[in-house]
Motif scaffolding. Structure first.
Motif, PDB file in Angstrom:
ATOM      1  N   LEU A   1       0.807  -1.212   0.000  1.00 27.61           N
ATOM      2  CA  LEU A   1       0.000   0.000   0.000  1.00 27.61           C
ATOM      3  C   LEU A   1       0.840   1.262   0.000  1.00 27.61           C
ATOM      4  CD1 LEU A   1      -2.802  -0.796   2.618  1.00 27.61           C
ATOM      5  CD2 LEU A   1      -3.012  -0.744   0.130  1.00 27.61           C
ATOM      6  N   LYS A   2       0.328   2.276  -0.677  1.00 31.39           N
ATOM      7  CA  LYS A   2       0.881   3.614  -0.551  1.00 31.39           C
ATOM      8  C   LYS A   2       0.280   4.235   0.698  1.00 31.39           C
ATOM      9  CE  LYS A   2       1.084   8.090  -2.902  1.00 31.39           C
ATOM     10  NZ  LYS A   2       0.627   8.872  -4.092  1.00 31.39           N
ATOM     11  N   PRO A   3       1.086   4.562   1.702  1.00 34.23           N
ATOM     12  CA  PRO A   3       0.544   5.063   2.975  1.00 34.23           C
ATOM     13  C   PRO A   3      -0.256   6.348   2.770  1.00 34.23           C
ATOM     14  CG  PRO A   3       2.862   4.492   3.199  1.00 34.23           C
ATOM     15  CD  PRO A   3       2.556   4.468   1.734  1.00 34.23           C
ATOM     16  N   LEU A   4      -1.230   6.546   3.633  1.00 38.14           N
ATOM     17  CA  LEU A   4      -2.026   7.762   3.602  1.00 38.14           C
ATOM     18  C   LEU A   4      -1.223   8.902   4.230  1.00 38.14           C
ATOM     19  CD1 LEU A   4      -4.676   9.224   3.037  1.00 38.14           C
ATOM     20  CD2 LEU A   4      -5.508   8.441   5.269  1.00 38.14           C
ATOM     21  N   THR A   5      -0.961   9.932   3.450  1.00 40.75           N
ATOM     22  CA  THR A   5      -0.273  11.122   3.953  1.00 40.75           C
ATOM     23  C   THR A   5      -1.207  12.315   3.843  1.00 40.75           C
ATOM     24  OG1 THR A   5       0.676  11.553   1.764  1.00 40.75           O
ATOM     25  CG2 THR A   5       2.000  10.244   3.298  1.00 40.75           C
ATOM     26  N   ASP A   6      -1.040  13.280   4.701  1.00 40.46           N
ATOM     27  CA  ASP A   6      -1.850  14.505   4.693  1.00 40.46           C
ATOM     28  C   ASP A   6      -3.344  14.204   4.629  1.00 40.46           C
ATOM     29  OD1 ASP A   6       0.629  15.661   4.588  1.00 40.46           O
ATOM     30  OD2 ASP A   6       0.467  16.334   2.513  1.00 40.46           O
ATOM     31  N   PRO A   7      -3.862  13.379   5.540  1.00 39.80           N
ATOM     32  CA  PRO A   7      -5.289  13.047   5.477  1.00 39.80           C
ATOM     33  C   PRO A   7      -6.168  14.243   5.814  1.00 39.80           C
ATOM     34  CG  PRO A   7      -4.342  12.210   7.499  1.00 39.80           C
ATOM     35  CD  PRO A   7      -3.197  12.733   6.681  1.00 39.80           C
ATOM     36  N   VAL A   8      -7.284  14.317   5.151  1.00 37.29           N
ATOM     37  CA  VAL A   8      -8.292  15.333   5.433  1.00 37.29           C
ATOM     38  C   VAL A   8      -9.577  14.647   5.895  1.00 37.29           C
ATOM     39  CG1 VAL A   8      -9.730  17.181   4.466  1.00 37.29           C
ATOM     40  CG2 VAL A   8      -7.314  16.989   3.801  1.00 37.29           C
ATOM     41  N   ILE A   9     -10.139  13.822   5.053  1.00 38.13           N
ATOM     42  CA  ILE A   9     -11.394  13.138   5.377  1.00 38.13           C
ATOM     43  C   ILE A   9     -11.186  12.144   6.513  1.00 38.13           C
ATOM     44  CG2 ILE A   9     -13.219  11.636   4.465  1.00 38.13           C
ATOM     45  CD1 ILE A   9     -12.523  12.843   1.670  1.00 38.13           C
TER      46      ILE A   9
ATOM     47  N   ARG B   1      -8.657  12.156   8.789  1.00 40.33           N
ATOM     48  CA  ARG B   1      -7.622  12.626   9.710  1.00 40.33           C
ATOM     49  C   ARG B   1      -7.856  12.199  11.151  1.00 40.33           C
ATOM     50  NH1 ARG B   1     -10.327  17.453   8.003  1.00 40.33           N
ATOM     51  NH2 ARG B   1     -11.315  18.678   9.672  1.00 40.33           N
ATOM     52  N   ASP B   2      -9.084  11.870  11.518  1.00 39.63           N
ATOM     53  CA  ASP B   2      -9.354  11.431  12.890  1.00 39.63           C
ATOM     54  C   ASP B   2      -9.463   9.908  13.009  1.00 39.63           C
ATOM     55  OD1 ASP B   2      -9.438  14.067  13.817  1.00 39.63           O
ATOM     56  OD2 ASP B   2     -11.549  14.283  13.302  1.00 39.63           O
ATOM     57  N   VAL B   3      -9.233   9.196  11.914  1.00 36.76           N
ATOM     58  CA  VAL B   3      -9.300   7.738  11.923  1.00 36.76           C
ATOM     59  C   VAL B   3      -7.900   7.176  12.155  1.00 36.76           C
ATOM     60  CG1 VAL B   3      -9.892   5.677  10.598  1.00 36.76           C
ATOM     61  CG2 VAL B   3     -11.278   7.760  10.363  1.00 36.76           C
ATOM     62  N   LYS B   4      -7.773   6.230  13.064  1.00 38.82           N
ATOM     63  CA  LYS B   4      -6.474   5.677  13.423  1.00 38.82           C
ATOM     64  C   LYS B   4      -6.461   4.162  13.232  1.00 38.82           C
ATOM     65  CE  LYS B   4      -5.404   9.814  14.814  1.00 38.82           C
ATOM     66  NZ  LYS B   4      -4.587  10.689  13.924  1.00 38.82           N
TER      67      LYS B   4
ATOM     68  N   ASP C   1     -24.212   2.560  12.844  1.00 36.51           N
ATOM     69  CA  ASP C   1     -24.547   2.752  14.262  1.00 36.51           C
ATOM     70  C   ASP C   1     -23.304   3.072  15.094  1.00 36.51           C
ATOM     71  OD1 ASP C   1     -27.124   2.173  13.560  1.00 36.51           O
ATOM     72  OD2 ASP C   1     -27.136   0.151  14.382  1.00 36.51           O
ATOM     73  N   ASP C   2     -22.142   2.741  14.570  1.00 37.49           N
ATOM     74  CA  ASP C   2     -20.884   3.014  15.259  1.00 37.49           C
ATOM     75  C   ASP C   2     -19.847   3.353  14.191  1.00 37.49           C
ATOM     76  OD1 ASP C   2     -18.953   3.291  17.199  1.00 37.49           O
ATOM     77  OD2 ASP C   2     -18.578   1.144  17.402  1.00 37.49           O
ATOM     78  N   PRO C   3     -20.006   4.503  13.524  1.00 34.67           N
ATOM     79  CA  PRO C   3     -19.182   4.803  12.351  1.00 34.67           C
ATOM     80  C   PRO C   3     -17.776   5.258  12.707  1.00 34.67           C
ATOM     81  CG  PRO C   3     -20.623   6.651  12.830  1.00 34.67           C
ATOM     82  CD  PRO C   3     -20.990   5.560  13.807  1.00 34.67           C
ATOM     83  N   LEU C   4     -16.895   5.168  11.731  1.00 36.18           N
ATOM     84  CA  LEU C   4     -15.574   5.747  11.882  1.00 36.18           C
ATOM     85  C   LEU C   4     -15.706   7.270  11.916  1.00 36.18           C
ATOM     86  CD1 LEU C   4     -13.535   3.639   9.286  1.00 36.18           C
ATOM     87  CD2 LEU C   4     -13.515   3.410  11.776  1.00 36.18           C
ATOM     88  N   PRO C   5     -14.786   7.944  12.604  1.00 36.83           N
ATOM     89  CA  PRO C   5     -14.873   9.408  12.703  1.00 36.83           C
ATOM     90  C   PRO C   5     -14.346  10.109  11.449  1.00 36.83           C
ATOM     91  CG  PRO C   5     -12.982   8.632  13.924  1.00 36.83           C
ATOM     92  CD  PRO C   5     -13.704   7.396  13.452  1.00 36.83           C
ATOM     93  N   ALA C   6     -14.898   9.728  10.301  1.00 40.16           N
ATOM     94  CA  ALA C   6     -14.497  10.333   9.030  1.00 40.16           C
ATOM     95  C   ALA C   6     -15.300  11.605   8.795  1.00 40.16           C
ATOM     96  CB  ALA C   6     -14.717   9.347   7.889  1.00 40.16           C
TER      97      ALA C   6
ATOM     98  N   GLU D   1     -12.352  -3.526  12.919  1.00 45.42           N
ATOM     99  CA  GLU D   1     -11.076  -2.936  13.309  1.00 45.42           C
ATOM    100  C   GLU D   1     -10.411  -2.306  12.092  1.00 45.42           C
ATOM    101  OE1 GLU D   1      -6.661  -4.228  15.035  1.00 45.42           O
ATOM    102  OE2 GLU D   1      -8.200  -5.748  14.632  1.00 45.42           O
ATOM    103  N   VAL D   2      -9.937  -1.082  12.230  1.00 50.01           N
ATOM    104  CA  VAL D   2      -9.167  -0.439  11.164  1.00 50.01           C
ATOM    105  C   VAL D   2      -7.780  -1.064  11.151  1.00 50.01           C
ATOM    106  CG1 VAL D   2      -8.228   1.729  10.273  1.00 50.01           C
ATOM    107  CG2 VAL D   2     -10.458   1.713  11.441  1.00 50.01           C
ATOM    108  N   VAL D   3      -7.400  -1.687  10.037  1.00 46.52           N
ATOM    109  CA  VAL D   3      -6.111  -2.369   9.975  1.00 46.52           C
ATOM    110  C   VAL D   3      -5.097  -1.633   9.111  1.00 46.52           C
ATOM    111  CG1 VAL D   3      -7.074  -4.640  10.479  1.00 46.52           C
ATOM    112  CG2 VAL D   3      -6.914  -3.875   8.099  1.00 46.52           C
ATOM    113  N   ALA D   4      -5.547  -0.660   8.312  1.00 45.09           N
ATOM    114  CA  ALA D   4      -4.618   0.112   7.487  1.00 45.09           C
ATOM    115  C   ALA D   4      -5.317   1.353   6.955  1.00 45.09           C
ATOM    116  CB  ALA D   4      -4.080  -0.728   6.326  1.00 45.09           C
ATOM    117  N   LEU D   5      -4.524   2.360   6.639  1.00 44.12           N
ATOM    118  CA  LEU D   5      -5.002   3.562   5.957  1.00 44.12           C
ATOM    119  C   LEU D   5      -4.109   3.775   4.745  1.00 44.12           C
ATOM    120  CD1 LEU D   5      -5.459   5.927   9.049  1.00 44.12           C
ATOM    121  CD2 LEU D   5      -7.290   4.775   7.785  1.00 44.12           C
ATOM    122  N   SER D   6      -4.720   4.072   3.607  1.00 42.84           N
ATOM    123  CA  SER D   6      -3.933   4.285   2.393  1.00 42.84           C
ATOM    124  C   SER D   6      -4.546   5.415   1.589  1.00 42.84           C
ATOM    125  CB  SER D   6      -3.866   3.003   1.557  1.00 42.84           C
ATOM    126  OG  SER D   6      -5.157   2.635   1.090  1.00 42.84           O
TER     127      SER D   6
END
Length: 322
Positions: free
Chosen positions: A145-153, A155-158, A229-234, A265-270
């Motif tokens: 994966l190409k890592p997620l850099t400078d996230p906007v949408i 940015r609060d998801v880990k 009902d329990d969304p990611l903080p996007a 579970e969030v396992v990656a951000l790209s």
């Protein structure tokens, strides 16, 4: 004796099993999330540069089910896995064909592909059964994966964020909410591959388990049913699409009208030029608290669909080119 699983016409060559041409139906025209229409709505999709509302990716999984059943038999329904990278969108009325390359001798891992009549590749990936003998398509993709850099949408998801457990269930006539505004019975009326395994509730001879089982494409619906009902903080509203998806049965099949619990579970951000992606692993538990299935889903959110994207990017990161 159980009923014949599928009556799908399959062409067999030395190296592959090939299904017939099918025209999947689009059932998500009325889908909503974040109080707005989705990419499956014609008007919304056209604003984002698509020809019209797209067919949801896992709809295509049904065309691989007869191929998996032909190759592996009953074990396909108990421990089958489809792992796919979606390469191009499909619109209602377009014909597509599923191709499963035969595994090498002594293995249970093979390549899959779906194509349109003009040769456009809709998806590619792997199919397998049982304990993993090699990395699935998405397991391999996660390592590239190409890592997620400078996230906007996002940015609060880990990475490692985990949802609370949610109870889910799918009955024949249950409308599956705003995300999936239709029932299993309605889906079975238009599914590309029909089977008595899917509709034989109450008929012990319908399949080896004596109960109706949920088609693999509808497992995606079940697992996502209560995700909002329990969304990611996007940040939003914004429009997302399935870019990669893997469904693995661990102790299958899953049954109609049965209680399950899911945990995400969030396992990656790209990221890419057009999208920010959250890769989410869903684990599904039965009444004994055993994992019976998993799903890995890359939900890619289109940057252009988030109205304040450019403004927030500049506020967060300055005028650095993205």
């Amino acid at each position: 004796m159980t009923a014949q699983v599928f009556d799908t016409e399959i062409t067999e060559t030395d190296g592959a099993l090939i299904g017939p041409w099918r025209q999947p139906r689009q059932m998500l025209q009325s889908q909503t999330y974040d109080a707005h229409a989705s990419i499956h709505d014609d008007a919304t999709a056209q604003k984002l540069g698509f020809k019209g509302g797209t067919i949801e990716g896992p709809t295509h999984f049904s065309q691989f089910a007869p191929l998996g059943a032909r190759l592996w038999g009953q074990v396909w329904f108990e421990s089958g896995c489809l792992s796919a990278h979606y390469r191009s969108v499909c619109y209602e009325g377009e014909a597509v064909q599923a191709i499963l390359s035969k595994p090498l001798p002594g293995t249970s891992h093979c390549q899959i592909q779906m194509v349109k009549r003009d040769g456009t590749e809709v998806l590619r990936g792997t199919a397998s059964v049982g304990e993993p003998q090699a990395a699935t398509a998405l397991e391999a993709r996660l390592g590239e994966l190409k890592p997620l850099t400078d996230p906007v949408i996002l940015r609060d998801v880990k990475v490692a964020q985990t949802s609370r457990r949610q109870a889910v269930r799918m009955a024949f006539d249950q409308i599956m909410g705003e995300l999936y505004p239709f029932s299993l019975r309605q889906k079975l009326a238009v599914i590309t591959e029909t089977s008595p395994y899917y509709s034989g509730a109450g008929n012990p001879s319908a399949n080896p388990w004596g109960r109706a089982i949920i088609p693999m494409e509808m497992l995606s619906v079940l697992f996502q049913y209560r995700s909002k009902d329990d969304p990611l903080p996007a940040k939003g509203p914004a429009v997302g699409l399935f870019a990669d998806q893997e469904i693995r049965l661990v102790r299958g099949p899953l049954f109609v009208d049965e209680d399950y619990e899911v945990e995400r579970e969030v396992v990656a951000l790209s990221g890419s030029r057009r999208t920010e992606s959250a890769w989410v692993k869903t684990r599904v538990f039965d009444k004994t608290n055993s994992v019976v299935a998993t799903m890995l889903l890359n939900m890619a959110t289109l940057k252009d669909s988030y109205a304040p994207y450019e403004e927030e990017y500049r506020r967060l990161y300055g005028d650095t080119a993205r």
